[in-house]
Scaffold this active site. Sequence first.
Site, mmCIF file in Angstrom:
data_model
loop_
_atom_site.group_PDB
_atom_site.id
_atom_site.type_symbol
_atom_site.label_atom_id
_atom_site.label_comp_id
_atom_site.label_asym_id
_atom_site.label_seq_id
_atom_site.Cartn_x
_atom_site.Cartn_y
_atom_site.Cartn_z
ATOM 1 N N MET A 191 0.863 -1.170 0.000
ATOM 2 C CA MET A 191 0.000 0.000 0.000
ATOM 3 C C MET A 191 0.907 1.230 0.000
ATOM 4 O O MET A 191 2.014 1.139 0.497
ATOM 5 C CB MET A 191 -0.854 0.038 1.272
ATOM 6 C CG MET A 191 -1.603 -1.230 1.546
ATOM 7 S SD MET A 191 -2.854 -1.601 0.323
ATOM 8 C CE MET A 191 -4.040 -0.304 0.644
ATOM 9 N N PRO A 229 -4.375 10.583 3.556
ATOM 10 C CA PRO A 229 -4.974 9.301 3.923
ATOM 11 C C PRO A 229 -6.319 9.025 3.254
ATOM 12 O O PRO A 229 -7.332 8.870 3.901
ATOM 13 C CB PRO A 229 -5.132 9.412 5.445
ATOM 14 C CG PRO A 229 -5.264 10.872 5.700
ATOM 15 C CD PRO A 229 -4.462 11.572 4.641
ATOM 16 N N SER A 277 -4.628 0.999 7.404
ATOM 17 C CA SER A 277 -4.227 1.235 6.029
ATOM 18 C C SER A 277 -5.279 2.065 5.345
ATOM 19 O O SER A 277 -6.448 1.920 5.624
ATOM 20 C CB SER A 277 -4.122 -0.086 5.275
ATOM 21 O OG SER A 277 -2.846 -0.586 5.371
ATOM 22 N N CYS A 278 -4.826 2.926 4.461
ATOM 23 C CA CYS A 278 -5.802 3.670 3.675
ATOM 24 C C CYS A 278 -6.205 2.813 2.498
ATOM 25 O O CYS A 278 -5.422 2.046 1.997
ATOM 26 C CB CYS A 278 -5.176 4.936 3.142
ATOM 27 S SG CYS A 278 -4.512 5.910 4.445
ATOM 28 N N VAL A 279 -7.438 2.971 2.057
ATOM 29 C CA VAL A 279 -7.856 2.219 0.877
ATOM 30 C C VAL A 279 -7.370 2.947 -0.366
ATOM 31 O O VAL A 279 -7.041 4.099 -0.296
ATOM 32 C CB VAL A 279 -9.374 2.056 0.811
ATOM 33 C CG1 VAL A 279 -9.803 1.029 1.813
ATOM 34 C CG2 VAL A 279 -10.074 3.358 1.013
#
Lengths: 411, 103
Positions: free
Chosen positions: A157, A295, B101-103
């Site tokens: 990510m 974010p 976690s960010c998407v």
Amino acid sequence: MKNILILGAGTAGSMMANKLSRVLDKKEWKITVVDPASTHYYQPGFLFIPFGKYSRKDVVKPTEKLLPRSVELIKSEVETLFPGENKVVLKDGKSLAYDYLIIATGARLAPEETTGLLGPLWQKDIFEFYTLEGALALADRLKNFNGGKLVMSIVDMPFKCPVAPIEFVCLADDYFKKRGIRDKVEIYYVTPLSGAFTKPIAARMLNQVMQERNIHIISDFYIEHIDNENKKLVSYDEREVPFDLLTIVPLNKGADFVGRSKIGDELNFIPVDKHTLQMPQYPNIFVLGDAAAIPTSKAGSVAHFAGEILFENILHIIEGKAPAEKFDGHSNCYIEVGQGKASLIDFNYDTEPLPGTYPVAGIGPFKLLDVTRINHWGKLAFRWIYWYFLVKGRALPVSAHMSMKGKKVVS
Amino acid sequence: MAEKIVAGRTIQVNEEGYMTNPSEWTREIAAELAKEEGITLTDKHYAVLEFIREKALAGETLTIRKIGTSGIVDMKEFYQLFPGGPLKLASKLAGIPKPTSCV
């Protein structure tokens, strides 16, 4: 004469160039866009290419055709930004001064960062679908794939369009069913996350969708290297996943000039104020779209919603006023699940995806967190909206801020 | 939300055992929490925990890669020090919230 310089002519950069050129007085303002690419890609369309549903012509247009005539397009890479001097130096050494800078250089694939990814199997049994060439090569390989383990894996990510790999495995399920060989194919979804998705309510829905399609999820799998000889993924904690055909989302990084200019994080994404998109030390520099370390998702919808806010704010700032609006992290994506259906999620920094209707409360026509045919049509229609409205900076009948109207609060 | 007595001090923890008030953290608490996970903390562990605390308290989003490029440990060592889910485990022992976690 004042200068607005935009780095990048992708979704975010083109949209801002179009919006700003429409309202700023051309006698007072010069808008310049820098991008080395002659082609603008409709990136959401890449997903459909491996399955033969879209071809090259559906996803490309010349970069300059999407920009207004009054904007100067310089086809070059950026070498370095000197934020203290309000100056950008291009690859050929040419220097550009700016009063306001919008960085919209996006994210790129960095397959070189994973050991074994660019090994002998690259483009033979290992593919990506985040570039046009990669997606076309995968389409050819899928045609000749007659059974075995298909593994979809994610290196790390954050990455662009976080639902795309989920959509890919669902469409693959559909594709093999249509070819009558679904029983000969095992489909695995391998992710560094603890599940298919990060937000709990949407994760529940997506886990169910994947379960119904007999797609196996392997979670908390952080790839250390790819063993080309034995055709397997190996994780840092020494687990292994064998594959016959691997589709992978390589590590995503920001543009290289970000690293050279020392303005980014360890992945060359640029930290900014998450509400105003301004660099904290340099209030005349804004970072829009995937290039920003904020974010929320790296996705076109985020670039679009954030762009609407940034546009309003820039008009205030150039008049010496404070930014008027705050970006709330609004993101919105259709999720293709095959069988001619799709789901839709809508969320922001504070609110996770919830069920309901969108964009009109109680009416829709789209259903949030549900799987419907009309959502699928929405996804297909979006390509036209993208080319003729979004990139052109024309207003769309949806709010830049996320709305709780039409959403049902569940837990 | 619950209270827990660790290393002679009362700390606030959530239902998953993550400390909810980072300022309550001490090295001794970390050592006790680590013991519960079957880990004996070394100087290397502490160096990682201090790094994580510093970054998290400065508001930075932490990733395994960020820790693996910190110069303190590489990613392989990070996994060896905190087996299983290293970022989650290290965050727990560092007294900061569970990483999202960010998407």
